[in-house]
Design an enzyme around this catalytic site. Structure first.
Site, short mmCIF file in Angstrom:
data_model
loop_
_atom_site.label_atom_id
_atom_site.label_comp_id
_atom_site.label_asym_id
_atom_site.label_seq_id
_atom_site.Cartn_x
_atom_site.Cartn_y
_atom_site.Cartn_z
N CYS A 46 -32.14 104.99 22.94
CA CYS A 46 -32.38 106.42 22.51
C CYS A 46 -31.64 107.01 21.68
O CYS A 46 -31.99 107.86 20.71
CB CYS A 46 -32.35 107.28 23.83
SG CYS A 46 -30.89 107.02 24.81
N GLY A 72 -28.02 94.46 84.03
CA GLY A 72 -28.28 93.21 83.34
C GLY A 72 -26.97 92.48 82.57
O GLY A 72 -25.64 92.78 83.15
N LYS A 131 -35.13 90.84 39.61
CA LYS A 131 -35.15 90.25 40.95
C LYS A 131 -35.70 91.39 41.94
O LYS A 131 -35.32 92.50 41.68
CB LYS A 131 -33.74 89.54 41.50
CG LYS A 131 -33.46 88.46 40.60
CD LYS A 131 -32.18 87.71 41.32
CE LYS A 131 -31.94 86.46 40.39
NZ LYS A 131 -30.88 85.64 40.86
N ASP A 150 -32.99 82.54 74.81
CA ASP A 150 -32.67 82.53 76.27
C ASP A 150 -33.92 82.69 76.96
O ASP A 150 -34.03 84.02 77.90
CB ASP A 150 -31.56 83.49 76.52
CG ASP A 150 -31.03 83.75 78.10
OD1 ASP A 150 -31.42 82.50 78.83
OD2 ASP A 150 -30.55 84.69 78.28
#
Length: 659
Positions: free
Chosen positions: A154, A411, A26, A521
């Site tokens: 291997c 803010g 994947k 917003d």
């Protein structure tokens, strides 16, 4: 959150921790930090990271090495072409698509990862070895081949955690002799069985041929770029570069003419072949009215601009002439036409294979135009766009690199200050008030938000999370909040400028819409204006992390009732269509020059009136066509509201008609 050292998309082989687990492959987004190697789902259509699928603690890694690819694997270890059913199509070996495997060995066995290029594999192995170099359990032997069907190819050992069969020659880690970080371990002598295994000749490891530059995409730098960290590559305007890795992310790996390699911002380059972006006469995002204003200011006979047409995929040549007898001069706009054979023309008798050839011809011959193209006109300073972060992989910003210069305001989350990064780059610094934000959730999402990069979005550069309060570092916008800008400059705007502001915001929102990212917003207070009057959308998605109930509850005093559609007010149902509603209100704010929507009503009265079908009136500066656009955003049924793509097309049509 630790800084990301590397970030790439690889193919991951399932680890088959259980005997019954299937063998599959994947695509995953891998992230490496000094503490963890993590991998995630990745949404290729939206260009964003998905859920976390797993991670490995760096301190548990014992070996990082290449793996010898399996030759002629059987069908069950092959994968289908993307988008086709494996039972109905030709099988393709995994090594043909991701031909460069490597392994990360840790306490649960080997993790096999497949890279699309040799260079990318080398870089990851190098960085992984660098971060594990002080680990106490680094092994001295490893398995150079895959673990398949219950054994290593291997050496045929059947235990997954069996000692390796090939000795590492001081390649695992990079400790200097005598380092005190960990004790040097002498390798144990091999057992008789291992000795027999070691005597068996191993299949030769394939050597990758260096990538020829003829196989690579060639690009040209549109702007100068000075590296901000060690991973970056310097760009010089007009010079050519070769792309080694291209992705949906805003940083690509490139090579310059001297062989130097590093990451470059993808919005600083254009394809070298037949590109017009490098020419002085081309202004990509200039509107009709902006072109007319610039040509009139220049006032030169034959002044011209080539710009994107309001019709997608088309170009327009705007030309200024005084020789018509008009005292103020005349401007004509010519659409560049094309034949079915992809030949370009302004006058049908004169066909050209490329637009630069077309412009060159008309620089010497008017051939039906109001004037020949004598003087290319452009903005004096074509500012380089913002980069997604301050250098590749620069996510966590060191507060010591920040200089605070002045306070800009306060803010929702706290004080915002203007400052400099490393003494030269303008930045805005949001100092997050403790208790105002769900910080951990924001920090996780902000990495995704950093990869949102568009010229009409205020760019997120990074965060400072290792102290309190945390800082959010963004692009600095000299003219501040759009709402205040409208109110303070109200007598200086022409209606065409107001429509351009709407277009700026709509372009940003169309981009967010294409990424399936909600703002939640959108309002004039959450848009900012730069020193050239360009409006950019800010604070996208931040409302999700507010902890203030007065803001998050639809009955709270701070909730943006006046920008919210019925389904949000009644059911808190947010979608791209609720952003559309808010955009219509923002258009109203722009054309009313900063008035409060539903100014005569309280929040509760506004919510009641909206539910009853009341809509905002037409501002006197808005034409009927403009009001029709904003009104279309306020359909009671969300599905009946247009998309931002349609809204942008409608706005561009009006710009052409009203200019």
């Amino acid at each position: 959150m630790a800084a990301v050292i590397l970030e790439s998309i690889f193919l991951k082989r399932s680890q088959q921790k259980k005997k019954t687990s299937p063998l599959n492959f994947k695509k995953r987004l891998f992230l490496l930090t000094v503490h963890k190697l993590s991998y995630y789902e990745y949404d290729f259509e939206r260009g964003r990271r998905g859920s976390k699928k797993g991670s490995i603690d760096v301190e548990k890694i014992t070996c990082v090495e290449t793996v010898i690819p399996e030759k002629n694997p059987p069908p069950e270890r092959q994968i289908p072409r993307r988008g086709e059913e494996s039972s109905e199509m030709e099988q393709i070996s995994i090594i043909e698509r991701f031909p460069y495997p490597f392994q990360v060995v840790y306490d649960e066995g080997p993790l096999y990862v497949f890279s699309p290029t040799e260079e990318l594999r080398k870089r990851w192995i190098h960085q992984l070895k660098n971060v594990i170099r002080y680990n106490s359990d680094l092994v001295q032997k490893y398995h150079p081949c895959f673990w398949i069907d219950g054994q290593y190819l291997c050496c045929s050992q059947t235990a997954k955690n069996a000692m390796g069969c090939q000795i590492l020659e001081n390649r695992n880690g990079s400790l200097k002799p005598g380092s005190s970080h960990r004790k040097t371990k002498k390798p144990l002598p091999p057992t008789p069985e291992e000795d027999q295994i070691l005597k068996k000749p191993l299949p030769p490891e394939p050597t990758a041929a260096p990538i020829s530059t003829t196989e690579l995409k060639k690009v040209v730098a549109l702007y100068d770029y000075m590296p901000m960290n060690a991973n970056d590559l310097q760009l010089r305007k007009g010079e050519e570069y070769f792309i080694l890795e291209e992705s949906n992310l805003p940083w690509w790996r490139a090579r310059d003419k001297n062989g130097q390699e590093g990451y470059i911002p993808s919005n600083y380059i254009t394809e070298a072949e037949d590109s017009i972006e490098m020419y002085e006469w081309y202004s990509k995002h200039m509107t009709r009215s902006q072109a007319e204003q610039l040509l009139k200011q220049e006032g030169k006979e034959g002044g011209f601009i080539v710009r994107d047409s309001s019709k997608a995929g088309k170009y327009t040549v705007s030309v200024f002439a005084k020789s018509t007898g008009e005292p103020q001069g005349v401007i004509r706009h010519y659409v560049v036409c094309s034949t079915p054979q992809s030949q370009y023309y302004l006058a049908e008798k004169h066909l050209f294979s490329t637009i630069p050839e077309l412009i060159n011809y008309h620089q010497h011959n008017s051939a039906g135009l109001i004037s020949r193209l004598k003087y290319p006109v452009s903005k004096q300073n074509k500012n380089a766009p913002s980069t997604a972060g301050l250098g590749y992989g620069s996510w966590e910003i060191d507060p010591k690199d920040l200089t605070f210069l002045k306070e800009l305001g306060t803010g929702q989350f706290g004080v915002v200050k203007y400052g400099k990064w490393r003494g030269q780059y303008d930045v805005a610094i949001k100092m997050i008030r403790e208790g105002s934000m769900s910080e951990d959730e924001f920090i996780e999402e902000a990495k995704v938000m950093m990869n949102l990069s568009h010229e009409k979005l205020v760019q997120l550069y990074g965060v400072c999370t290792k102290q309190r309060p945390i800082f959010i570092i963004t692009e600095y916008m000299a003219n501040g909040c759009l709402l205040n800008y409208l109110r303070e400059m109200r007598h200086r705007f022409q209606t065409q400028q107001l429509l351009e502001m709407c277009k700026d915001v709509c372009e940003a929102m169309e981009y967010l819409e294409s990424k399936q990212f909600l703002h939640r917003d959108l309002a004039a207070r959450n848009c900012l204006v730069n020193d050239q009057g360009v409006v950019k959308v800010s604070d996208f998605g931040l409302s999700r992390y507010v902890l203030d109930d007065e803001y998050t509850s639809s009955v709270g005093s701070k909730f943006p009732v006046r920008w919210s559609p019925p389904e949000v007010l009644m059911y808190s149902k947010f979608s791209s269509k609720s952003d559309i509603w808010a955009f219509g209100v923002l258009m109203w704010e722009i054309y009313s020059l900063g008035k409060m929507p539903y100014e005569r009503f309280t929040n509760s009265e506004t919510a009641e009136h909206i539910a009853q079908g009341l809509r905002l009136y037409r501002p006197h500066l808005a034409s009927e066509r403009v009001y029709t656009i904003m009104y279309s955003c306020w359909h009671e049924k969300a599905d009946e509201r247009p998309s931002f793509k349609i809204l942008l097309s409608n706005i561009l049509d009006v710009m052409d008609e009203e200019s």
